[in-house]
Design an enzyme around this catalytic site. Structure first.
Site, PDB file in Angstrom:
ATOM      1  N   GLU A 133     -46.451 -68.370 -32.716  1.00 38.86           N
ATOM      2  CA  GLU A 133     -45.992 -66.978 -32.819  1.00 38.86           C
ATOM      3  C   GLU A 133     -46.328 -66.287 -31.511  1.00 38.86           C
ATOM      4  O   GLU A 133     -47.425 -66.463 -30.982  1.00 38.86           O
ATOM      5  CB  GLU A 133     -46.710 -66.291 -33.996  1.00 38.86           C
ATOM      6  CG  GLU A 133     -46.500 -64.787 -34.065  1.00 38.86           C
ATOM      7  CD  GLU A 133     -47.269 -64.115 -35.219  1.00 38.86           C
ATOM      8  OE1 GLU A 133     -47.570 -64.779 -36.232  1.00 38.86           O
ATOM      9  OE2 GLU A 133     -47.578 -62.914 -35.077  1.00 38.86           O
ATOM     10  N   GLU A 138     -47.242 -54.964 -29.914  1.00 42.99           N
ATOM     11  CA  GLU A 138     -47.803 -54.783 -31.241  1.00 42.99           C
ATOM     12  C   GLU A 138     -48.991 -53.836 -31.161  1.00 42.99           C
ATOM     13  O   GLU A 138     -49.763 -53.865 -30.213  1.00 42.99           O
ATOM     14  CB  GLU A 138     -48.275 -56.130 -31.820  1.00 42.99           C
ATOM     15  CG  GLU A 138     -48.699 -56.030 -33.264  1.00 42.99           C
ATOM     16  CD  GLU A 138     -49.174 -57.352 -33.842  1.00 42.99           C
ATOM     17  OE1 GLU A 138     -49.390 -58.301 -33.082  1.00 42.99           O
ATOM     18  OE2 GLU A 138     -49.355 -57.410 -35.062  1.00 42.99           O
TER      19      GLU A 138
HETATM   20  C1  LIG Z   1     -44.608 -57.455 -39.350  1.00 45.10           C
HETATM   21  O1  LIG Z   1     -45.184 -57.660 -38.118  1.00 45.10           O
HETATM   22  C2  LIG Z   1     -46.543 -58.016 -38.102  1.00 45.10           C
HETATM   23  C3  LIG Z   1     -46.975 -58.107 -36.694  1.00 45.10           C
HETATM   24  O2  LIG Z   1     -46.519 -59.235 -36.054  1.00 45.10           O
HETATM   25  C4  LIG Z   1     -46.777 -59.283 -38.875  1.00 45.10           C
HETATM   26  O3  LIG Z   1     -48.114 -59.685 -38.836  1.00 45.10           O
HETATM   27  C5  LIG Z   1     -46.306 -59.070 -40.255  1.00 45.10           C
HETATM   28  O4  LIG Z   1     -46.449 -60.249 -40.970  1.00 45.10           O
HETATM   29  C6  LIG Z   1     -44.887 -58.617 -40.263  1.00 45.10           C
HETATM   30  N1  LIG Z   1     -44.449 -58.399 -41.603  1.00 45.10           N
HETATM   31  C7  LIG Z   1     -43.350 -58.981 -42.032  1.00 45.10           C
HETATM   32  C8  LIG Z   1     -42.962 -58.832 -43.420  1.00 45.10           C
HETATM   33  O5  LIG Z   1     -42.647 -59.590 -41.304  1.00 45.10           O
END
Ligand SMILES: *[C@@H]1O[C@H](CO)[C@@H](O)[C@H](O)[C@H]1NC(C)=O
Ligand SMILES: *[C@@H]1O[C@H](CO)[C@@H](O)[C@H](O)[C@H]1NC(C)=O
Ligand SMILES: *[C@@H]1O[C@H](CO)[C@@H](O)[C@H](O)[C@H]1NC(C)=O
Ligand SMILES: CC(=O)N[C@H]1CO[C@H](CO)[C@@H](O)[C@@H]1O
Length: 314
Positions: A133, A138
């Site tokens: 990832e 962020e």
């Molecule tokens: C949204 O973004 C955050 C940051 O990367 C991540 O950790 C989180 O799982 C995300 N939520 C979804 C549903 O994708």
């Protein structure tokens, strides 16, 4: 201290050696995002106080607005929620295409701000964490960790000395070993994230992934040093001319081809949850995160992305 000097010299040579030229493969502006990305109405694995909606719902409620050179992605800022509701309506977009070695340039005018917000622009594979990832932008609660992070399976770490303008928050990228923190790098300027980024009119975030390194840069809207190929979204780019990245993730102790698979591009906006919720009070936000998100819709009137364009090069 003595040994650090020759290392730095070698590392800065490595940046120009690893820089490369690329040709554009995808260019998205305004309505293009609606066909190139899928709205994912899924539950948030990081337990956010969010209800991700479908594209038709997002368009009908104007949470997603695409026109001309503008893509707006936002959270609902009018509805008071009760404890039994699923969460604040918001969107999560995922690219239909996947990429391995590539460069992305995001031209962002505004990113979500407000207590409880946790926005992210990032890339991930279908098999997490084995495909890795890459978090490009962020942060949470308007704090400006302005952070880029890698998350991997075991066996990927970063050297302590790297050619980057940012500050490492940890060198082990293994999510399991770091309580999901991964190996992050904080940008040198607070204006790289949240309210000060928005006050500056936003800017460009760029990420280059090759088989030997992953680099992230940003330039604020009125920075004097925006490379012309970034500024113009040129058809061909040469990352060798972009200068030192703020985050540099070399393959010294991390085989990038082994730890990173084909990635989708994702933009999402969640609330509270594992990160924003955990540090909500210590970040100086009022009351309790879930209650605040439920009861104060107008606090989220600036919880939106305004994206001018996205270009992807291979
Ligand atoms: C949204 O973004 C955050 C940051 O990367 C991540 O950790 C989180 O799982 C995300 N939520 C979804 C549903 O994708
Ligand atoms: C939808 O959002 C856009 C962008 O913020 C705005 O210009 C437009 O007026 C909104 N449309 C409606 C129907 O509210
Ligand atoms: C890319 O930029 C580097 C550094 O300025 C230069 O040496 C190289 O020739 C450029 N590559 C191309 C194909 O223009
Ligand atoms: C507000 C602010 O500047 N936030 C952080 C941005 O990142 C640097 C580290 O690179 C921190 O020192 C700042 O506190």
């Amino acid at each position: 201290m003595f040994a650090a000097r020759p290392l730095l010299v070698l590392a800065s040579l490595a940046v120009s050696v690893f820089g490369a030229t690329y040709s554009i493969s995808d260019s998205h502006v305004g309505k293009d995002f609606l066909s190139a990305f899928t709205h994912q109405a899924i539950s948030d694995p990081t337990h956010g106080r969010v209800n991700y909606v479908s594209q038709s719902t997002a368009l009908a409620n104007n949470l997603t607005f695409a026109s001309g050179d503008t893509l707006i992605l936002r959270a609902d800022d009018t509805t008071v929620l009760s404890a039994s509701d699923a969460g604040r309506n918001s969107v999560r977009l995922q690219s239909k295409k996947t990429y391995t070695e590539h460069v992305t340039i995001w031209n962002i005018r505004h990113m979500p701000q407000g207590c409880g917000t946790w926005p992210a622009v990032w890339e991930v594979g279908s098999d997490w964490p084995n495909d890795g990832e890459i978090d490009i932008v962020e942060g949470v609660n308007d704090q400006t960790p302005n952070q880029s992070t890698l998350h991997t399976n075991a066996g990927c770490s970063m050297p302590s000395s790297r050619t980057q303008t940012g500050t490492s928050t940890g060198t082990n990228c293994d999510s399991a070993a770091t309580n999901n923190a991964g190996c992050g790098v904080q940008a040198p300027q607070s204006a790289s994230y949240g309210p000060p980024f928005n006050s500056a009119g936003g800017g460009w975030y760029a990420m280059e992934r090759t088989d030997t390194s992953i680099n992230v840069w940003y330039w604020l809207r009125n920075a004097g040093n925006v490379p012309s190929d970034v500024l113009n979204g040129a058809a061909t780019i040469n990352t060798s001319n972009w200068g030192e990245p703020f985050a540099d993730f070399p393959n010294t102790d991390c085989d990038i081809t082994e730890h990173f698979g084909a990635h989708n591009l994702i933009i999402n906006l969640t609330f509270c949850g594992d990160w924003a919720g955990a540090v909500y009070s210590s970040d100086g936000c009022p009351g309790d995160c879930t209650t605040y998100v439920d009861q104060n819709p107008s606090a989220f009137s600036n919880a939106y992305f305004d994206i001018a364009w996205l270009k992807i090069y291979e």
